[in-house]
Design a protein around this motif. Sequence first.
Motif, PDB file in Angstrom:
ATOM      1  N   LEU A   2       0.831  -1.212   0.000  1.00 37.58           N
ATOM      2  CA  LEU A   2       0.000   0.000   0.000  1.00 37.58           C
ATOM      3  C   LEU A   2       0.868   1.265   0.000  1.00 37.58           C
ATOM      4  CD1 LEU A   2      -3.005   1.012   0.352  1.00 37.58           C
ATOM      5  CD2 LEU A   2      -2.484   1.187   2.764  1.00 37.58           C
ATOM      6  N   LEU A   3       1.888   1.247   0.839  1.00 38.04           N
ATOM      7  CA  LEU A   3       2.783   2.411   0.940  1.00 38.04           C
ATOM      8  C   LEU A   3       3.490   2.655  -0.391  1.00 38.04           C
ATOM      9  CD1 LEU A   3       4.116   4.568   2.786  1.00 38.04           C
ATOM     10  CD2 LEU A   3       5.893   2.896   3.242  1.00 38.04           C
ATOM     11  N   PHE A   4       4.038   1.589  -0.971  1.00 38.30           N
ATOM     12  CA  PHE A   4       4.759   1.745  -2.241  1.00 38.30           C
ATOM     13  C   PHE A   4       3.799   2.116  -3.368  1.00 38.30           C
ATOM     14  CE2 PHE A   4       8.069  -1.013  -0.195  1.00 38.30           C
ATOM     15  CZ  PHE A   4       9.047  -0.041  -0.186  1.00 38.30           C
ATOM     16  N   SER A   5       2.565   1.653  -3.265  1.00 38.60           N
ATOM     17  CA  SER A   5       1.601   1.979  -4.307  1.00 38.60           C
ATOM     18  C   SER A   5       1.171   3.446  -4.216  1.00 38.60           C
ATOM     19  CB  SER A   5       0.424   1.015  -4.215  1.00 38.60           C
ATOM     20  OG  SER A   5      -0.771   1.639  -4.503  1.00 38.60           O
ATOM     21  N   THR A   6       1.331   4.032  -3.029  1.00 37.94           N
ATOM     22  CA  THR A   6       1.068   5.473  -2.903  1.00 37.94           C
ATOM     23  C   THR A   6       2.275   6.279  -3.335  1.00 37.94           C
ATOM     24  OG1 THR A   6      -0.140   4.851  -0.913  1.00 37.94           O
ATOM     25  CG2 THR A   6       0.087   7.192  -1.333  1.00 37.94           C
ATOM     26  N   LEU A   7       3.453   5.701  -3.096  1.00 38.69           N
ATOM     27  CA  LEU A   7       4.701   6.407  -3.386  1.00 38.69           C
ATOM     28  C   LEU A   7       5.037   6.378  -4.873  1.00 38.69           C
ATOM     29  CD1 LEU A   7       7.134   7.740  -1.909  1.00 38.69           C
ATOM     30  CD2 LEU A   7       8.204   5.499  -1.906  1.00 38.69           C
ATOM     31  N   LEU A   8       4.795   5.232  -5.511  1.00 41.70           N
ATOM     32  CA  LEU A   8       5.232   5.046  -6.892  1.00 41.70           C
ATOM     33  C   LEU A   8       4.046   5.107  -7.846  1.00 41.70           C
ATOM     34  CD1 LEU A   8       7.480   1.930  -6.237  1.00 41.70           C
ATOM     35  CD2 LEU A   8       8.248   4.285  -6.394  1.00 41.70           C
ATOM     36  N   ARG A   9       4.333   5.539  -9.083  1.00 35.78           N
ATOM     37  CA  ARG A   9       3.288   5.550 -10.097  1.00 35.78           C
ATOM     38  C   ARG A   9       3.035   4.145 -10.629  1.00 35.78           C
ATOM     39  NH1 ARG A   9       2.131  10.023 -13.779  1.00 35.78           N
ATOM     40  NH2 ARG A   9       2.475  11.912 -12.590  1.00 35.78           N
ATOM     41  N   SER A  10       4.106   3.376 -10.679  1.00 34.12           N
ATOM     42  CA  SER A  10       4.013   2.078 -11.328  1.00 34.12           C
ATOM     43  C   SER A  10       3.525   1.019 -10.356  1.00 34.12           C
ATOM     44  CB  SER A  10       5.386   1.709 -11.884  1.00 34.12           C
ATOM     45  OG  SER A  10       5.599   0.336 -11.781  1.00 34.12           O
ATOM     46  N   ALA A  11       2.505   0.267 -10.797  1.00 35.70           N
ATOM     47  CA  ALA A  11       1.956  -0.789  -9.949  1.00 35.70           C
ATOM     48  C   ALA A  11       2.972  -1.913  -9.773  1.00 35.70           C
ATOM     49  CB  ALA A  11       0.674  -1.319 -10.566  1.00 35.70           C
ATOM     50  N   ALA A  12       3.634  -2.299 -10.887  1.00 35.30           N
ATOM     51  CA  ALA A  12       4.605  -3.378 -10.814  1.00 35.30           C
ATOM     52  C   ALA A  12       5.743  -2.981  -9.870  1.00 35.30           C
ATOM     53  CB  ALA A  12       5.148  -3.683 -12.204  1.00 35.30           C
ATOM     54  N   GLY A  13       6.143  -1.731  -9.941  1.00 36.05           N
ATOM     55  CA  GLY A  13       7.205  -1.244  -9.062  1.00 36.05           C
ATOM     56  C   GLY A  13       6.826  -1.420  -7.603  1.00 36.05           C
TER      57      GLY A  13
END
Lengths: 313, 262
Positions: free
Chosen positions: B174-185
Amino acid sequence: MKELLQVNGLVKAFGQAQAVKGISFHIQEGRCTALLGPNGAGKTTTIRMLTGLLKPTAGSIQFHGLRAGEDRRSLLGYLPQSPAFHNWMSGMEYVVYAGRLCGLSPAEAKQRAKELLERVGLAEAAKRRIGGYSGGMKQRLGLAQALVHRPKLLVMDEPVSALDPIGRREVLGLLKELKSETTVLFSTHVLHDAEELCDDVIIIRSGQVALQGALPQIRSEHRRPIIELKLEEHAPSLEWAAGFEQRTSADERLSATIEEIERQGTMLRLTVKDMDKARQALTEELAKEKVRFSRLEAGYSSLEDLFMKVVGE
Amino acid sequence: MSAVKLMTLVRKEWLEQLRSFKLIWIPLVFALLGIMQPLTNYYMPVIIEKAGNMPEGAVIEMPVPSGAEVLAGTLSQFGMIGLLILALAFMGAVSGDRNSGAASLVLVKPVSFLSFILSKWLGMMTLLWGALLIGYAASWYYTWLLFETVDFAPFLLSYVLYGLWFTFILTAVLLFSTLLRSAAGAAFSALGLALLLTALSGIAPKYMGWSPSSLTGFAYEAVQGGFDASASFGWSIGVTILLIAAGIAGSSALLRRQPALD
């Protein structure tokens, strides 16, 4: 008339570049205001700051009639340029969902959703998935979801720019009805839309307000008398036109009445200071030189001319 | 933050999970994984025999695993394949809505940023804990059929500990999905974090006792009944809960700073 919104010295910088360089304006309750400007003037950025989607670098946005501790967003309805919904929801579900998020009770949200979908002409499609809606239908659904909580101010970003002529008509028609019920602010780069709908315009250019005020007032203040002359394809006449253009700036009598001459092919466009004198001088000149003209017209500059002048500089 | 609005948002997450069939296939995959483990354990000797590449006359003698060992094996299956599936299912939780512009339509309404993030998190949690329970219970049932009963208390304790580890990783998603644009990232950052923590716990278990990844070890111990609450157990639970709370708060702060991307 009560003031609803006051914006003061709004600035937004993205890195080094300033997209909005200190915009100030205010919106009166019950008026329809257009934020007019060419692409890249900072319209969308300004609107996004109003809605709270973007934090201003500097400046203030004040809503009057906001109770202490109340969220500014509860007074706003927002329709972005191309609204994105959840395609797996039906139109009805989405408007109810929007209403619930604005604090309506389940029954109230349902009632409002029904009314609004009827209103925007989506009653038939209410139960269908949004994924199958056309662009115009999505825009109308966007209007319904923006209005669900009876906002004091309806903010729209280029509400008709992405639509085909039919969708455009539909949405413009709806807006005409809506503006009598609520205060409306929308951005557009099409002058015609602003003229058709609005009471006030704010023309912005490269992040700054170039001109603002009530539309009739702007029209009368900036209205200039002009004379348009169309010539035939006749060499001596065209030569005369070229000579006349040069003489105007030199001749004192002519430059006292004629402010500016624009020549484009066989067209002469004269912005004049005194219509009567200019008309007199010009007709004498035309008779003396036996100029073959096909059309001579006296009138006033349009808002379009003003817009082009303000924006083009 | 209002509870009614939060519930509205959570219900929307559930409806989305239902309409995208996540609510059906993720628990199904977990159930399948859960059943596979006792089955393959049970039939392993037969499988090896039938594989046919054993030298003539070789006698296969395999110790029959205990029920607890089978369940521990199930958990480690969940820890790999299950985690991968969950991370992939939720990798676009916030970035998807933000990239499409659907988030900006919600965030111009009087909804708090924390509610928005919490609704995503709660949506993930119900699916995670539900799917894990279904899968693990299926495994428990088949272990009882094919091997032996495992007591309820160790089963439950190991379920909760493993669920907490999953919760930690999904909060990272969840945190990375808020931080990054890319879902795979986002998915790979979170899975990378899981791998890193697990590897560190493997290399230096003494110093990594506080880490969330040691929860998996505690879960294996718990199901096998040899569990004693050491000091590091308390630490790892405390640290995990703290990190989960920080992850949610961090996501909310990131969203507040930039509600819309487009």
